[in-house]
Write a protein that holds these residues in place. Sequence first.
Motif, PDB file in Angstrom:
ATOM      1  N   TYR A  99       0.824  -1.196   0.000  1.00  0.00           N
ATOM      2  CA  TYR A  99       0.000   0.000   0.000  1.00  0.00           C
ATOM      3  C   TYR A  99       0.865   1.255   0.000  1.00  0.00           C
ATOM      4  O   TYR A  99       2.013   1.242   0.443  1.00  0.00           O
ATOM      5  N   VAL A 100       0.306   2.330  -0.503  1.00  0.00           N
ATOM      6  CA  VAL A 100       0.985   3.620  -0.527  1.00  0.00           C
ATOM      7  C   VAL A 100       1.244   4.055   0.915  1.00  0.00           C
ATOM      8  O   VAL A 100       0.375   3.901   1.781  1.00  0.00           O
ATOM      9  N   LEU A 101       2.427   4.552   1.158  1.00  0.00           N
ATOM     10  CA  LEU A 101       2.781   5.031   2.495  1.00  0.00           C
ATOM     11  C   LEU A 101       2.482   6.520   2.608  1.00  0.00           C
ATOM     12  O   LEU A 101       2.678   7.277   1.664  1.00  0.00           O
ATOM     13  N   SER A 102       2.005   6.937   3.780  1.00  0.00           N
ATOM     14  CA  SER A 102       1.747   8.359   4.028  1.00  0.00           C
ATOM     15  C   SER A 102       2.664   8.837   5.146  1.00  0.00           C
ATOM     16  O   SER A 102       3.146   8.045   5.963  1.00  0.00           O
ATOM     17  N   LEU A 103       2.885  10.123   5.170  1.00  0.00           N
ATOM     18  CA  LEU A 103       3.761  10.718   6.176  1.00  0.00           C
ATOM     19  C   LEU A 103       2.999  10.903   7.474  1.00  0.00           C
ATOM     20  O   LEU A 103       1.966  11.568   7.510  1.00  0.00           O
ATOM     21  N   ASN A 104       3.504  10.286   8.530  1.00  0.00           N
ATOM     22  CA  ASN A 104       2.922  10.468   9.851  1.00  0.00           C
ATOM     23  C   ASN A 104       3.594  11.648  10.549  1.00  0.00           C
ATOM     24  O   ASN A 104       2.932  12.540  11.057  1.00  0.00           O
ATOM     25  N   ARG A 105       4.944  11.649  10.546  1.00  0.00           N
ATOM     26  CA  ARG A 105       5.679  12.761  11.133  1.00  0.00           C
ATOM     27  C   ARG A 105       7.140  12.693  10.713  1.00  0.00           C
ATOM     28  O   ARG A 105       7.641  11.652  10.325  1.00  0.00           O
ATOM     29  N   VAL A 106       7.790  13.823  10.806  1.00  0.00           N
ATOM     30  CA  VAL A 106       9.241  13.903  10.637  1.00  0.00           C
ATOM     31  C   VAL A 106       9.804  13.996  12.046  1.00  0.00           C
ATOM     32  O   VAL A 106       9.485  14.928  12.780  1.00  0.00           O
ATOM     33  N   SER A 107      10.620  13.010  12.438  1.00  0.00           N
ATOM     34  CA  SER A 107      11.059  12.976  13.829  1.00  0.00           C
ATOM     35  C   SER A 107      12.488  13.476  14.043  1.00  0.00           C
ATOM     36  O   SER A 107      12.853  13.798  15.160  1.00  0.00           O
ATOM     37  N   LEU A 111       2.917   5.649   7.632  1.00  0.00           N
ATOM     38  CA  LEU A 111       1.796   4.736   7.849  1.00  0.00           C
ATOM     39  C   LEU A 111       1.274   4.264   6.504  1.00  0.00           C
ATOM     40  O   LEU A 111       1.370   4.991   5.501  1.00  0.00           O
ATOM     41  N   GLU A 112       0.708   3.061   6.461  1.00  0.00           N
ATOM     42  CA  GLU A 112       0.075   2.581   5.244  1.00  0.00           C
ATOM     43  C   GLU A 112      -1.257   3.286   5.043  1.00  0.00           C
ATOM     44  O   GLU A 112      -1.954   3.638   5.996  1.00  0.00           O
ATOM     45  N   THR A 113      -1.628   3.466   3.768  1.00  0.00           N
ATOM     46  CA  THR A 113      -2.931   4.036   3.431  1.00  0.00           C
ATOM     47  C   THR A 113      -3.815   2.937   2.849  1.00  0.00           C
ATOM     48  O   THR A 113      -3.397   1.801   2.710  1.00  0.00           O
ATOM     49  N   ASP A 114      -5.039   3.309   2.464  1.00  0.00           N
ATOM     50  CA  ASP A 114      -5.949   2.343   1.854  1.00  0.00           C
ATOM     51  C   ASP A 114      -5.749   2.231   0.344  1.00  0.00           C
ATOM     52  O   ASP A 114      -6.429   1.460  -0.316  1.00  0.00           O
ATOM     53  N   CYS A 115      -4.804   2.974  -0.236  1.00  0.00           N
ATOM     54  CA  CYS A 115      -4.534   2.924  -1.669  1.00  0.00           C
ATOM     55  C   CYS A 115      -3.409   1.926  -1.957  1.00  0.00           C
ATOM     56  O   CYS A 115      -2.350   1.992  -1.336  1.00  0.00           O
ATOM     57  N   HIS A 116      -3.651   1.034  -2.906  1.00  0.00           N
ATOM     58  CA  HIS A 116      -2.622   0.083  -3.312  1.00  0.00           C
ATOM     59  C   HIS A 116      -1.592   0.815  -4.169  1.00  0.00           C
ATOM     60  O   HIS A 116      -1.916   1.789  -4.855  1.00  0.00           O
ATOM     61  N   VAL A 117      -0.338   0.372  -4.131  1.00  0.00           N
ATOM     62  CA  VAL A 117       0.718   1.056  -4.884  1.00  0.00           C
ATOM     63  C   VAL A 117       0.459   1.026  -6.387  1.00  0.00           C
ATOM     64  O   VAL A 117       0.912   1.919  -7.113  1.00  0.00           O
ATOM     65  N   LEU A 118      -0.281   0.026  -6.881  1.00  0.00           N
ATOM     66  CA  LEU A 118      -0.574  -0.057  -8.314  1.00  0.00           C
ATOM     67  C   LEU A 118      -1.552   1.023  -8.768  1.00  0.00           C
ATOM     68  O   LEU A 118      -1.662   1.293  -9.958  1.00  0.00           O
ATOM     69  N   SER A 119      -2.247   1.672  -7.809  1.00  0.00           N
ATOM     70  CA  SER A 119      -3.178   2.742  -8.169  1.00  0.00           C
ATOM     71  C   SER A 119      -2.443   4.014  -8.589  1.00  0.00           C
ATOM     72  O   SER A 119      -3.023   4.859  -9.254  1.00  0.00           O
ATOM     73  N   LYS A 120      -1.186   4.136  -8.209  1.00  0.00           N
ATOM     74  CA  LYS A 120      -0.338   5.303  -8.543  1.00  0.00           C
ATOM     75  C   LYS A 120      -0.899   6.618  -8.003  1.00  0.00           C
ATOM     76  O   LYS A 120      -0.576   7.681  -8.483  1.00  0.00           O
ATOM     77  N   LYS A 121      -1.748   6.547  -6.990  1.00  0.00           N
ATOM     78  CA  LYS A 121      -2.295   7.769  -6.378  1.00  0.00           C
ATOM     79  C   LYS A 121      -1.238   8.410  -5.479  1.00  0.00           C
ATOM     80  O   LYS A 121      -0.469   7.698  -4.829  1.00  0.00           O
ATOM     81  N   PRO A 122      -1.210   9.738  -5.414  1.00  0.00           N
ATOM     82  CA  PRO A 122      -0.319  10.382  -4.438  1.00  0.00           C
ATOM     83  C   PRO A 122      -0.802  10.099  -3.020  1.00  0.00           C
ATOM     84  O   PRO A 122      -2.005   9.933  -2.778  1.00  0.00           O
ATOM     85  N   TRP A 123       0.128  10.052  -2.083  1.00  0.00           N
ATOM     86  CA  TRP A 123      -0.229   9.677  -0.718  1.00  0.00           C
ATOM     87  C   TRP A 123      -1.200  10.650  -0.085  1.00  0.00           C
ATOM     88  O   TRP A 123      -1.982  10.277   0.792  1.00  0.00           O
ATOM     89  N   LYS A 124      -1.201  11.903  -0.529  1.00  0.00           N
ATOM     90  CA  LYS A 124      -2.110  12.894   0.064  1.00  0.00           C
ATOM     91  C   LYS A 124      -3.562  12.654  -0.323  1.00  0.00           C
ATOM     92  O   LYS A 124      -4.467  13.173   0.321  1.00  0.00           O
ATOM     93  N   LEU A 137      -4.666   0.724  12.193  1.00  0.00           N
ATOM     94  CA  LEU A 137      -3.422   0.051  12.580  1.00  0.00           C
ATOM     95  C   LEU A 137      -3.563  -1.459  12.631  1.00  0.00           C
ATOM     96  O   LEU A 137      -2.619  -2.182  12.311  1.00  0.00           O
ATOM     97  N   HIS A 138      -4.722  -1.964  12.987  1.00  0.00           N
ATOM     98  CA  HIS A 138      -4.888  -3.424  13.073  1.00  0.00           C
ATOM     99  C   HIS A 138      -4.933  -4.079  11.685  1.00  0.00           C
ATOM    100  O   HIS A 138      -4.825  -5.285  11.572  1.00  0.00           O
ATOM    101  N   GLU A 139      -5.084  -3.276  10.600  1.00  0.00           N
ATOM    102  CA  GLU A 139      -5.074  -3.816   9.249  1.00  0.00           C
ATOM    103  C   GLU A 139      -3.698  -3.665   8.591  1.00  0.00           C
ATOM    104  O   GLU A 139      -3.469  -4.198   7.522  1.00  0.00           O
ATOM    105  N   SER A 140      -2.826  -2.905   9.194  1.00  0.00           N
ATOM    106  CA  SER A 140      -1.501  -2.658   8.598  1.00  0.00           C
ATOM    107  C   SER A 140      -0.552  -3.796   8.862  1.00  0.00           C
ATOM    108  O   SER A 140      -0.645  -4.490   9.816  1.00  0.00           O
TER     109      SER A 140
END
Length: 121
Positions: A60-68, A98-111, A118-121
């Motif tokens: 799945y497409v990864l999204s930015l949670n935070r810059v630490s 964090l993982e998003t609900d978009c699969h990487v094959l969808s080529k959608k931007p993470w935003k 979390l229990h599905e990741s």
Amino acid sequence: MGLLLPLVLCALAVGSGATSQCQQALNTSPLLSRGCNDSDVLSFANFALGDINRDRKEGYVLSLNRVSDVREQKQASDGPLPGQDGPAAVYYLTLDMLETDCHVLSKKPWKDCEGRPLHES
């Protein structure tokens, strides 16, 4: 004979105190701490995350949670690439993703994707 090998290895370890010139060159430019919420840092994080997502072939497409953590290493006044002038810097970012609900094959931007529970990741 059994004690000779450990003795030789210890002597080699003590005698090998030489450092490479590459390591000495890196030490001339210390890493500077940067603010995690600076606008340029967040744009670098966005760029890096887009690059990471483009390289992924499954999942799945990864999204930015935070810059630490952000560290900046200033480069010499001549640019790192031929034809590039002026000061340059290398940024080292620690990103929490964090993982998003978009699969990487969808080529959608993470935003454009919603976060997965979390229990599905």
